[in-house]
Design an enzyme around this catalytic site. Structure first.
Site, mmCIF file in Angstrom:
data_model
loop_
_atom_site.group_PDB
_atom_site.id
_atom_site.type_symbol
_atom_site.label_atom_id
_atom_site.label_comp_id
_atom_site.label_asym_id
_atom_site.label_seq_id
_atom_site.Cartn_x
_atom_site.Cartn_y
_atom_site.Cartn_z
ATOM 1 N N GLU A 166 23.777 43.695 33.255
ATOM 2 C CA GLU A 166 24.463 42.442 33.643
ATOM 3 C C GLU A 166 25.324 42.721 34.870
ATOM 4 O O GLU A 166 26.545 42.640 34.826
ATOM 5 C CB GLU A 166 25.253 41.843 32.478
ATOM 6 N N ARG A 185 28.214 42.452 41.235
ATOM 7 C CA ARG A 185 28.527 42.941 42.573
ATOM 8 C C ARG A 185 27.316 43.440 43.365
ATOM 9 O O ARG A 185 27.110 43.062 44.514
ATOM 10 C CB ARG A 185 29.538 44.080 42.451
ATOM 11 N N CYS A 240 52.352 33.032 53.410
ATOM 12 C CA CYS A 240 53.698 33.591 53.477
ATOM 13 C C CYS A 240 53.789 34.711 52.452
ATOM 14 O O CYS A 240 54.476 34.582 51.423
ATOM 15 C CB CYS A 240 54.738 32.523 53.195
ATOM 16 N N GLU A 241 53.053 35.747 52.709
ATOM 17 C CA GLU A 241 52.853 36.821 51.738
ATOM 18 C C GLU A 241 52.328 37.987 52.566
ATOM 19 O O GLU A 241 51.255 37.884 53.161
ATOM 20 C CB GLU A 241 51.805 36.320 50.723
HETATM 21 C C1 LIG Z 1 32.546 41.626 35.486
HETATM 22 C C2 LIG Z 1 31.562 41.876 34.426
HETATM 23 C C3 LIG Z 1 30.239 42.193 34.762
HETATM 24 C C4 LIG Z 1 29.772 42.390 36.167
HETATM 25 O O1 LIG Z 1 30.404 43.433 36.813
HETATM 26 P P1 LIG Z 1 29.967 43.890 38.283
HETATM 27 O O2 LIG Z 1 30.952 44.946 38.611
HETATM 28 O O3 LIG Z 1 30.086 42.683 39.153
HETATM 29 O O4 LIG Z 1 28.565 44.389 38.184
HETATM 30 C C5 LIG Z 1 29.339 42.342 33.731
HETATM 31 N N1 LIG Z 1 29.702 42.189 32.447
HETATM 32 C C6 LIG Z 1 30.959 41.882 32.086
HETATM 33 C C7 LIG Z 1 31.276 41.722 30.650
HETATM 34 C C8 LIG Z 1 31.924 41.714 33.068
HETATM 35 O O5 LIG Z 1 33.175 41.415 32.721
#
Ligand SMILES: *Cc1c(COP(=O)(O)O)cnc(C)c1O
Length: 420
Positions: free
Chosen positions: A272, A275, A341-342
């Site tokens: 899953e 990125r 503003c940071e």
């Molecule tokens: C964020 C997340 C992902 C994806 O993570 P990446 O670093 O984008 O691959 C997958 N599973 C869960 C449960 C997440 O919280």
């Protein structure tokens, strides 16, 4: 080393910005599809492989449709993400619902969609049963905690809020079996932006060992194992991209040695990732509004942290290209800023760039994951549009920019007149 090139020219951007003013994110559909195929090809040595794109990385239904066309499912963790998947045509067991601290209505929706429900805690078995009813397939998220002897790759996940302890896994699957659940999955997610392929092989090994133990003790068969996401991307030019085939081959070796050898095959392998699927194929395009010279030299852009939070939040590196100056030497040191503003609102600190002028266009690289998605409205800043660069070279707007009206829509300004 990776070459930080762009899929568009300065001329194209000057033309498109007449219609869609900067700042905007643009995503490269061709590159996203090519990368999706590369991942699928590499993992095709594992029977029943499936990737569920982590929607939170780039929650746009046009992108989800592109990925659905490439055969990906969706990994969701909230009601809006479930609805986005449904609207993109991703339903049933093509959805992995990996939430935590989950409200009842999300379990109800996930069950209604026929999603694979991945529970984060042992107490959620009864909660799910009471609120939505138990489906025939249930998955648990494993938190391996303090690993025996420490694991150089995985570190020590005991500080993470997620998942079941190992003892709870045994107890939980036993409860599921007694309650008549027929199919089982096991999941973990212990990495983030990890560039070492060995890490994922170690994760698979840990999960396979756990499956062998649980299957034997409880006499159950697992349908699938979900290795989670977390594959990193080369943000810096000197980083190396993660070789998918090295992960796939390593996982296959462990699979043969543990799952096959114990007669527990076929066991489907799921990922899953977010990125690595879209991250490198997005660019935040912004125009230089002002140059400022005080104790340091500043490039002020028309974008800000509302459009890309990672540098301000984590000090993350995002490569920057000055359009039309790709071949000029980087002779000047700048902080590249937004207008919040940071003082954290900087896309780069002490970055060497070619001499920058007002009106120059900058492309900030690798904004295709956790870029627009993390946007917020602090200081009354508005989130930008998102464009898709299609395979035929056309640009399609897949989300309009927010307007001032959007910003005020939750306020009752009419009622303000009578309020004293
Ligand atoms: C964020 C997340 C992902 C994806 O993570 P990446 O670093 O984008 O691959 C997958 N599973 C869960 C449960 C997440 O919280």
């Amino acid at each position: 080393m990776v070459l930080k090139t762009l899929p568009f020219t300065k001329e194209q951007i000057l033309e498109i910005k007449e219609q869609y003013p900067t700042p905007f994110h643009v995503y490269d559909e061709k590159a996203i599809r090519e990368n999706a195929r590369k991942l699928k090809d590499a993992f095709s040595i594992l029977e029943g492989f499936q990737e569920f794109f982590a929607v939170k990385a780039l929650p746009n239904p046009y992108i989800l449709k592109v990925l659905k066309n490439e055969g990906f499912g969706a990994d969701c963790s909230s009601l809006p993400e479930l609805i986005l998947s449904e609207k993109s045509g991703i339903v049933g067991e093509n959805i992995m619902f990996s939430s935590n601290d989950t409200p009842a209505e999300e379990f109800v929706k996930a069950k209604e969609l026929g999603a694979i429900i991945n529970l984060d805690d042992i107490s959620h078995i009864e909660f799910l049963e009471e609120t939505a009813g138990l489906p025939e397939l249930v998955c648990f998220r494993f938190n391996p905690g303090p690993l025996k002897g420490g694991n150089v790759f995985i570190g020590n996940p005991e500080d993470a809020k997620y998942g079941f302890t190992k003892e709870q896994l045994f107890e939980g699957y036993r409860m599921l079996k007694e309650k008549g659940v027929k199919r089982f999955g096991l999941h973990t997610m212990v990495a983030s932006n990890e560039l070492d392929p060995e890490y994922f092989v170690e994760t698979a090994k840990l999960l396979f060992e756990t499956i062998v133990e649980i299957s034997k003790e409880l006499d159950i068969r697992f349908d699938f194992v979900n290795l989670g996401g977390g594959i990193g991307i080369p943000y810096k030019p000197e980083d190396e991209p993660v070789p998918y085939d090295v992960i796939a081959k390593g996982v296959k070796e462990q699979y043969d040695a543990m799952i096959k050898a114990n007669g527990l095959d076929p066991l489907k392998i799921y990922l899953e990732c977010g990125r690595t699927i879209t991250g490198p194929y997005g660019y935040l395009v912004t125009e230089v509004r002002h140059l400022k010279h005080i104790y340091k030299d500043y490039v002020g852009t028309d974008a800000c942290m509302a459009n890309l939070m990672r540098p301000g939040l984590y000090g993350a590196y995002h490569h920057i290209t000055v359009l039309g100056k790709e071949d000029q030497p980087a002779t000047t040191k700048y902080d590249v800023t937004g207008s919040l503003c940071e003082n954290n609102d900087k896309f780069a600190i002490d970055r060497m760039l070619p001499e920058v002028e007002r009106g120059d266009i900058l492309a900030i690289h690798d904004t295709g994951a956790h870029g627009h998605a993390m946007g917020f409205n602090y200081n009354g800043k508005l989130r930008s549009a998102e464009l898709l660069l299609r395979e035929d070279g056309s640009f399609v707007r897949i989300r309009r920019a927010e307007t001032i009206e959007d910003h005020f829509v939750t306020l009752d300004l009419e009622g303000l007149g009578d309020f004293n």
